[in-house]
Design a protein around this motif. Structure first.
Motif, mmCIF file in Angstrom:
data_model
loop_
_atom_site.group_PDB
_atom_site.id
_atom_site.type_symbol
_atom_site.label_atom_id
_atom_site.label_comp_id
_atom_site.label_asym_id
_atom_site.label_seq_id
_atom_site.Cartn_x
_atom_site.Cartn_y
_atom_site.Cartn_z
ATOM 1 N N THR A 128 54.177 -28.751 6.427
ATOM 2 C CA THR A 128 53.146 -29.195 7.487
ATOM 3 C C THR A 128 53.618 -30.126 8.627
ATOM 4 O O THR A 128 53.202 -30.134 9.434
ATOM 5 N N GLU A 129 54.652 -30.807 8.286
ATOM 6 C CA GLU A 129 55.302 -31.595 9.161
ATOM 7 C C GLU A 129 56.143 -31.032 10.159
ATOM 8 O O GLU A 129 56.687 -31.531 10.955
ATOM 9 N N ARG A 130 56.647 -29.826 9.599
ATOM 10 C CA ARG A 130 57.426 -29.175 10.738
ATOM 11 C C ARG A 130 56.485 -28.442 11.815
ATOM 12 O O ARG A 130 55.753 -27.522 11.444
ATOM 13 N N PRO A 131 56.632 -28.595 12.949
ATOM 14 C CA PRO A 131 55.616 -28.265 14.038
ATOM 15 C C PRO A 131 55.730 -26.907 14.319
ATOM 16 O O PRO A 131 54.780 -26.458 14.864
ATOM 17 N N ASP A 132 56.975 -26.128 13.919
ATOM 18 C CA ASP A 132 56.863 -24.836 14.250
ATOM 19 C C ASP A 132 56.694 -23.915 12.940
ATOM 20 O O ASP A 132 56.449 -22.618 13.110
ATOM 21 N N PHE A 133 56.165 -24.288 11.766
ATOM 22 C CA PHE A 133 55.883 -23.639 10.394
ATOM 23 C C PHE A 133 54.835 -22.676 10.829
ATOM 24 O O PHE A 133 55.002 -21.376 10.647
ATOM 25 N N TYR A 134 53.681 -23.058 11.537
ATOM 26 C CA TYR A 134 52.553 -22.151 11.429
ATOM 27 C C TYR A 134 52.720 -21.131 12.788
ATOM 28 O O TYR A 134 52.281 -20.182 12.778
#
Length: 346
Positions: free
Chosen positions: A254-260
């Motif tokens: 969730t802290e990876r800005p591009d995951f979603y």
């Protein structure tokens, strides 16, 4: 099924229900992922229903024979975006519409899904079948549709939902398109049927083909995931993980800005497809016995579903936005319906 044979589904279910992950996933897959689109949809259908039950003669009591002419609502969006599921949830939760799938219920709604491919005659037969009145003998299309309207009158069904209407209209000649447009106009105007249609954007040329039909329709869109709606996907993933008893790995996910954004890309920017991938990742995590849902679970299920190597894995590759993910959810090409026997070359 004969009483002498056990139900094979029940038998298989009993053998698998001993696995705790099976029970969790059964519950997870039946859970609906809410989004702001549901409010838009509810408001649109509520407006249709309000118009449908207004009295044609305000001086007489309301009733089936004293209702206004029908109108139409069209819900458009790409395959996998969640149109059918959202409508089904609305229908089942509505205090008056629920029970629509039982011809003996008092629901005023009849809902059918057009197969691929489908002709006007096949659609009429399907409506009759789903209303509890299957037709075996050959009848001309105009008589079948007369029977559809008569059957709906008999059951006091005045709301008709047709899912995937593009399967009927996509490969029609101009003459056949006009005939279907006339049928729908007659249903709304002549028989006072309120029409709900759902399908993909391939429906648009048909809707625009007849200006009289288009004027009687309200068109709403279920749009693909974008920067504005990806937060809805994030909330859905968090809700599903929580329902499964899993915690999200905030450091890795969730802290990876591009995951979603990666998840949306893998799901063809369709909300429903992205939820399918999320459920597969949760299932994988549960089978591993972990208490955490992280990016590795998505990497694994993407590799299994696509067959791609790690350098082409959307959840790991640097240039993930250039990867074509259509192999995961291939779009079905709708072939034209077969020509009647009398028109085939001998």
């Amino acid at each position: 099924m004969s009483d002498s044979f056990p139900d094979p589904v029940a038998a298989l279910h009993a053998s698998m229900a001993a696995d705790s992950s099976f029970n969790v996933m059964e519950r997870i897959r039946s859970q609906y992922a809410k989004s702001p689109r549901d409010k838009m949809l509810a408001e649109a259908v509520d407006a249709l229903l309000e118009a449908a039950v207004q009295r044609a003669d305000p001086g007489s009591p309301p009733g089936f024979n004293n209702r206004a002419r029908g109108s139409g609502l069209v819900l458009l969006g790409p395959t996998g975006v969640g149109k059918s599921r959202a409508l089904e949830r609305y229908f089942k939760k509505h205090p008056i519409l629920r029970g629509y799938d039982d011809p003996t219920s008092a629901s005023p709604l009849l809902s059918v899904a057009a197969p691929s491919p489908c002709t006007s005659m096949q659609l009429a037969r399907m409506i009759l079948r789903d209303s509890g009145y299957p037709i075996e003998r050959d009848l001309p299309a105009h008589r079948l549709w007369e029977m559809v309207w008569e059957r709906m009158d008999l059951l006091k069904r005045f709301i008709l939902h047709i899912d995937e209407l593009q399967h009927v209209t996509q490969h029609m000649s101009e003459k056949d398109r006009q005939e279907v447009a006339n049928l729908l106009k007659h249903g709304m105007y002549g028989r006072r049927i309120s029409l709900i249609v759902s399908g993909v954007n391939a429906l648009v040329p048909f809707l625009e083909f007849d200006p009289q039909l288009l004027r009687r329709l309200t068109i709403k869109h279920f749009k693909p995931l974008d920067a504005e709606t990806i937060p809805d996907l994030r909330r859905a993933v968090e809700d599903y993980a929580s329902a499964a008893g899993l915690v999200l790995d905030t450091q890795d996910q969730t802290e990876r800005p591009d995951f979603y954004a990666r998840l949306a890309h893998a799901g063809l920017h369709a909300f429903g497809y992205s939820i399918v991938l999320t459920q597969l990742a949760i299932d994988h995590a549960l089978k591993l016995g972990t208490q955490e849902l992280n990016r590795e679970h998505f990497i694994t299920i993407f590799a299994e579903k696509s067959g791609f190597t790690l350098d082409r894995n959307v959840f790991r590759a640097d240039r993930w936005h250039e990867i074509d993910c259509n192999i995961l959810f291939p779009k079905k090409e709708v072939p034209p319906p077969p020509a009647p026997a009398s028109r085939r070359k001998k």
